[in-house]
Structure formats: structure tokens, C-alpha cells
Write a protein that holds these residues in place. Sequence first.
Motif, short mmCIF file in Angstrom:
data_model
loop_
_atom_site.label_atom_id
_atom_site.label_comp_id
_atom_site.label_asym_id
_atom_site.label_seq_id
_atom_site.Cartn_x
_atom_site.Cartn_y
_atom_site.Cartn_z
N GLU A 38 0.85 -1.19 0.00
CA GLU A 38 0.00 0.00 0.00
C GLU A 38 0.88 1.24 0.00
N SER A 39 0.92 1.91 -1.12
CA SER A 39 1.73 3.14 -1.30
C SER A 39 3.12 2.99 -0.70
N LEU A 40 3.73 1.87 -0.96
CA LEU A 40 5.03 1.59 -0.36
C LEU A 40 6.12 2.44 -1.02
N ALA A 41 6.94 3.07 -0.19
CA ALA A 41 8.03 3.88 -0.74
C ALA A 41 9.28 3.70 0.09
N LYS A 42 10.42 3.75 -0.58
CA LYS A 42 11.70 3.72 0.13
C LYS A 42 12.58 4.80 -0.46
N ARG A 43 13.04 5.70 0.40
CA ARG A 43 13.86 6.80 -0.08
C ARG A 43 15.27 6.65 0.46
N TYR A 44 16.26 6.79 -0.42
CA TYR A 44 17.65 6.89 0.02
C TYR A 44 18.08 8.32 -0.24
N ASN A 45 18.30 9.08 0.80
CA ASN A 45 18.62 10.50 0.64
C ASN A 45 17.59 11.16 -0.27
N ASP A 46 18.02 11.59 -1.45
CA ASP A 46 17.08 12.28 -2.33
C ASP A 46 16.44 11.36 -3.34
N LEU A 47 16.87 10.11 -3.33
CA LEU A 47 16.45 9.20 -4.39
C LEU A 47 15.36 8.25 -3.91
N TYR A 48 14.26 8.22 -4.63
CA TYR A 48 13.24 7.22 -4.33
C TYR A 48 13.59 5.93 -5.04
N ALA A 49 14.11 4.95 -4.30
CA ALA A 49 14.42 3.66 -4.92
C ALA A 49 13.13 2.93 -5.22
N VAL A 50 12.13 3.12 -4.36
CA VAL A 50 10.80 2.57 -4.59
C VAL A 50 9.83 3.70 -4.29
N ASP A 51 8.91 3.93 -5.23
CA ASP A 51 8.13 5.16 -5.17
C ASP A 51 6.64 4.85 -5.31
N GLY A 52 5.93 4.88 -4.19
CA GLY A 52 4.47 4.74 -4.21
C GLY A 52 3.97 3.51 -4.92
N VAL A 53 4.43 2.35 -4.49
CA VAL A 53 4.02 1.13 -5.16
C VAL A 53 2.76 0.54 -4.52
N ASN A 54 1.74 0.34 -5.32
CA ASN A 54 0.53 -0.36 -4.91
C ASN A 54 0.45 -1.65 -5.69
N LEU A 55 0.30 -2.75 -4.98
CA LEU A 55 0.32 -4.03 -5.69
C LEU A 55 -0.30 -5.10 -4.81
N ASP A 56 -1.10 -5.96 -5.44
CA ASP A 56 -1.70 -7.08 -4.74
C ASP A 56 -1.18 -8.36 -5.36
N VAL A 57 -0.52 -9.18 -4.59
CA VAL A 57 -0.09 -10.47 -5.10
C VAL A 57 -1.00 -11.52 -4.49
N ALA A 58 -1.66 -12.30 -5.34
CA ALA A 58 -2.64 -13.27 -4.85
C ALA A 58 -1.94 -14.44 -4.20
N PRO A 59 -2.62 -15.12 -3.26
CA PRO A 59 -2.03 -16.34 -2.69
C PRO A 59 -1.76 -17.35 -3.80
N GLY A 60 -0.58 -17.93 -3.79
CA GLY A 60 -0.25 -18.95 -4.78
C GLY A 60 0.11 -18.39 -6.14
N GLU A 61 0.22 -17.08 -6.24
CA GLU A 61 0.56 -16.48 -7.53
C GLU A 61 2.08 -16.44 -7.73
N PHE A 62 2.48 -16.55 -8.97
CA PHE A 62 3.88 -16.37 -9.33
C PHE A 62 3.99 -15.02 -10.01
N LEU A 63 4.55 -14.06 -9.30
CA LEU A 63 4.68 -12.71 -9.83
C LEU A 63 6.15 -12.37 -10.03
N SER A 64 6.48 -11.92 -11.23
CA SER A 64 7.85 -11.47 -11.46
C SER A 64 7.92 -9.97 -11.40
N ILE A 65 9.02 -9.47 -10.90
CA ILE A 65 9.30 -8.04 -10.97
C ILE A 65 10.42 -7.87 -11.97
N LEU A 66 10.12 -7.08 -12.99
CA LEU A 66 11.05 -6.95 -14.10
C LEU A 66 11.35 -5.48 -14.30
N GLY A 67 12.57 -5.18 -14.63
CA GLY A 67 12.89 -3.78 -14.89
C GLY A 67 14.37 -3.64 -15.14
#
Lengths: 379, 278
Positions: A38-67
Motif C-alpha cells: 500500500e503506497s510503499l516507498a523507500k527513499r535513500y537520501n534524495d532518491l526514491y528507490a521505490v516510489d508509491g508502489v501499490n500491488l496485490d499479489v494473490a495467494p499462490g501467484e507467481f509474480l515477477s518483478i522486471l525492470g
Amino acid sequence: MTTAFIEQSASGAAAPRAAARPASGKPIGTAGVGVRFESLAKRYNDLYAVDGVNLDVAPGEFLSILGPSGSGKTTVLMLIAGFVSPSSGRLLLGDQDISRIPPHKRDIGVVFQNYALFPHLDVRRNVAFPLEVRKVAKDEIARRVAWALERVHMSQYADRRVSQLSGGQQQRVALARAIVFEPRALLMDEPLAALDRNLRVDMQHEIRSLQRSLGQTVIYVTHDQEEALNLSDRVAVMDHGRLQQVDTPKNLYLRPANPFVAGFFGEANLFRGNAEAAAFVTESGARLPLARSARGKAVLCVRPEMIVFGDKQKEGFPSLEGTVVETRFQGSILRISLRTPLGPIMAVRHINTTDDAPPEGTRLTFGWDPELGHLMVQE
Amino acid sequence: MSEYLLGANGRRLLIAYGWLLILFIIVPALVLVPVSIGKDDSFVIIPHELSLRWYQTLFTDTRWRNALILSLKLAVFASVLATVAGVLAAIGVSRAAPQLAKALRLLFIAPMIVPLMVIGVGFYVLYARLRLLGGFVPLGAAHAVLVLPFVMLPVSARLYSMDQRLEWAAASLGAGPYQTIIRVVLPQLKPAILAGFAFAFIFSFDEVVVAQFLSGPQMETLPRRMWEGIQMGGLDKTITAVTTVQLILAVVAMLFITTWQWRPKARPAPARDKADRP
Ligand SMILES: Nc1ncnc2c1ncn2[C@@H]1O[C@H](COP(=O)(O)OP(=O)(O)OP(=O)(O)O)[C@@H](O)[C@H]1O
Ligand SMILES: [Mg+2]
């Protein structure tokens, strides 16, 4: 990597969930639970390494994060595992808020890229580790370790030292160690990156079938698109710490949310311009028909294999002209680069023994089915 | 590799230099060994007649024997204390913020850099006020401070090179901070701890300056007894037996350290794929 997607997408989001049954005693291997950002964010100094992430992973789902590199994939995983704490937002495992729970109380299995096996313990003791720290009874530990090693085909290596294993074998042990304590979710950070291609493909199959048979929730980080598409129910595409799109492999290809995603999966011919009801007017002034009327600044995406030539054109297709710049055989397909008033266009054709590749300099008329053109409206 | 560049003569020169250096390092340490097994009082390197009488003196003469036992007890006490404190300190420092860690590391290594005389006088003044001079435990504690760097240095280095992901892996597998230290960190540190312990032991066993200041009139450690033996003019030849014993101890410690450090390295794995093994 053009045809695989269509079949792939049929495998859908709901993985079958069967508890695997070991030789004796109660079955080992409980199904995973869901993960919610829920609106997950992680900031290192001035840099948002993770910026406002909303995501639902279902039970038993295989979700890849690609980038691409530096897009924040590892940071997302570390947030879930608890090795870094979020700057803001919440993280739920099942219906429990785990944002402030220390990593060792989260019950999440992690497989690291370098495997992170304990060098001072043999294979058996490595796999037993999570059970030993949980003070599980001796015979139960033996039973579960045997079960986990068998699941990854490493039973005969139980007494080896870690340094005596190959990379692929170490990876299997790491996997066994991460599933043996029946975690609520399994995280993997580029687990196959260090393996050679053949082994990687083998391991992909094994990871996938293991995940299915356990009904485990898996979040899998990779920067290899093919791997993500091969393995996943859904793929989350990240760039600059933001989620660009979370969708099935098929939709990512056919219905990319933006030019970044379109370009990230396979090749795309992108036209910038404005949608004006039934037509799309490119920046160079060409009018291209649209299947559905739309308005506003947009990018039209046409995949290379959707381009058809000459007499294969049908009523309602845009009728454009171009000059062949280059043709290249790539196994079963022929790639044709065209120079056109709209800019360079890439087309692919399945090789048909009866017709030859058009020589360089040939002028061709081409177009596409407007139904297959994908319009990405930009807010 | 670079020996190709030297040519035949250059290579000969290099080898000669190497041998010279090695001899210069070990001959002074070894020269007393043959002396110690000579029967008569004279300090000749090649003895005329062999005898173990100086060793016998060392182990039977009460003054020598007491000094030996005291030094052993002191070395055990100081090195155990320093090892426990040093390992804990190294782990703590490795987790501190970088600036603080730097300052702390310097502090813990200082006893190695500050002259022994300074430390000796400092402890002397302090202990004199506290009426601790001549006590075994105070002297042992002072020695522990002296040998702390011998533990800190190898353990810190090992901690620094340790893969942090091992600790992460342990945490993800359910091990809390203490379990992680006991089950993962300490086993990784074992060779470094043993090396540190061995160095600390040897140093304390040999140490004479600080012992001289703090041991008061009654406590006579082995190195102190040796000093006495030398200063008395008569040159008690038992000293050569002591140095030989010390040498043997040092060699044993070194063998102990090297075998422990090499043990974890196993035969190479069958190279079936390109894994990124360190
Ligand atoms: N501890 C840290 N301190 C400061 N910045 C960090 C830290 N960890 C990560 N970052 C930054 O956060 C961003 C995201 O890093 P992350 O490791 O999540 O990327 P990634 O998607 O996993 O990349 P890769 O594919 O290269 O592994 C990067 O710009 C990185 O420099
Ligand atoms: Mg990463």
C-alpha cells in the motif's frame, strides 16, 4: 520472442494448489498467502528507490518483478523480506501488517542471487537451519530435510560441503532451504543469473513446477524478460522505482500501458501524435485509422509481426509505402527494416519457402489491421 | 611472471636476496637452540657435549619453574579475556555507523601503537593509587588490554570480508540476532578468533615491560626472571632453554593458526556451470 506469449497467457493467474505429500506423517508444504503493497516507498537520501508502489499479489501467484538495472527491484524484495524498512506506506502479508516486524519473524523464504549458503555447514545442516532455529524436533527435522532435498533432486548430496557443489546445485540447496520451513511467501532475487543458459532454462521449469505443486506465493526478481514471461502468472514492470504495469505476459505484449513497457517487451513500432476520433494523426501528419475512437495526445503501438504487405492488405488498413533498407533471417522469421515517411518501421514475417526476401531498395506498400494497433493515451 | 623480465642473472640475484632475508629472520631465533643443549656454561653455538641440563633446571629449580607457571597462567588469563572482549568489540564495531566504527577501531588498536613504556607507566600510576600493584588479576587485565589488538585485527578483517547476505539469509530463515551471531557469525570467525587468541597468548607470555612495572616484588614472570638472569652478569644459561621453549610454543601456535585457516577450503567442485563462487 514473438509467438510464445499467446500460449503462455493461457496458464492464467490461478495456480493449482496441491499439498505435496512426503513418505510419512502429515503433508509438508502449505500454500502461500497474499502480499499487498500500500503506497510503499523507500527513499535513500534524495532518491526514491521505490516510489508509491501499490500491488496485490494473490495467494499462490507467481509474480515477477522486471525492470532495468537500478529500477528498484531488489529494494522491493528487501522491503518484503524486512532487510530495509519502508520510508512510508504499508506492507501486508495475508491480512497482517508486517511493515514493522523484524525479518526473522516474517516467515518469508528468500533465495539470494549468490545463494548465501552457510559455508561452515554441509548441505543437510544448511537445509535444517530454519528448522533448528525454530526448535523443531530432531526426527521431524530429518523428515522435512529429506522431503525438501528430494523436491530439488539433491538427496544424494546431503553430506557434501557447500563448496563442493556446482552453482546449479547450490541454487537447488538454497531453494530447499527456503521452502523447508513452509514460508508464507517465497522471494527470489535473480536466482538464476549466475547460471549458464541451458541450466537456467532447466531451473526455470523446476522452480515453476515446485511453486505450482506447493501452491507457494512467489515474488521473483529478474531483468531477463524471457525468464519473467516463462515463469510468471503476472509480471510487474518497474522503472525508476515506479510500477509501470502489472499484467499477464499476454497483455504486457498486446496492451502495454506506456511506451516504456511496449519497448521493454519485444520490439514495437511507436508513433507519436494525436488521436482525433476515428483517426490517429502522427507528428509527421499521416492519418492512421483507429479501431475505436479516442482523443488526445497518444502513442500508437504496432508490433512488427502485425505489419502486412501488398496484396495481404485489407479494406480499412492504413495504406503506407516504404523502402526496404535491410532484411535479415533469424531462424524461422524474416526481419525487414523499412524506411518510410513515418520514420523507420520494423516488420517480421514467418518464413514461407515459396516467396523470397524482398531485396534492398524494393518499394513496398504495407499496413496493419487497426484492431491490432494499440493506442496508449497519455494523460 | 615478472621473473621473465629479470633475466637469468637478475633471477639469481632475487633468489639470493630472498634467502638472505629468510636467514636474517630465522637465524637469530634459531641460534639459541643448539646453545641450549650444550652441557657446559659457555655460550658456544656448536656444543661439544650435548645435555638437557638447562631444561632440567627450568623445570626443577623452583624459581624458574614458578616463573614459567606464572607466565603460562597469566598468558591464558589475558588471552582468554582479550579474545572474549575483542570478538564482542569487533562484532559491535562492525555494526556501528561508519564514522563511529572508524574511531572505535582506532581506539581498540591503540595498545599496539602506543609504546609499551607509556602503557606500563600509566597502569603503574593508576594501580599504585588503587593499591593493585602485584596482583595477578590486575596484571592479567593490563595484559589483556595490550593483546586486545591481536584479536581485534584478524576478527575485524574477517567480519569485513564476510558476506552480509549470510546474515540476511539467517534472518530470513528465522534466526534472531543472537542466534545469527552464534550459529552463523561466530563459526565464520573461528579461524580469525583462533589466530587472534594464539597471537595474544604468545605476546602476553613474552611480555616484560608492563609486567616489570605491575608485578610488584613477589610476582616473577618468566621474561622478568630472564631479564634478571641476564642482568646478574653471570648469564644463567637456563635462559637459552626458555627461549627454545618459547620458540617451540610460537611455532606450534603458527602451525595451529595455518592449519585452522586452511581447513575450511575443500577440494574444488566439479565445474558444471559458471557459478560466481568467491
Ligand atoms: N543502501 C542504499 N543506499 C543508497 N542508495 C541505494 C541503496 N540501495 C539501493 N540504492 C539505490 O536505489 C536504486 C534501486 O536499487 P535496486 O538495487 O533496488 O535496483 P535493482 O532494480 O535491483 O537493480 P539491478 O537490476 O541492477 O539489481 C538504485 O538507484 C540504487 O543506487
Ligand atoms: Mg537487484
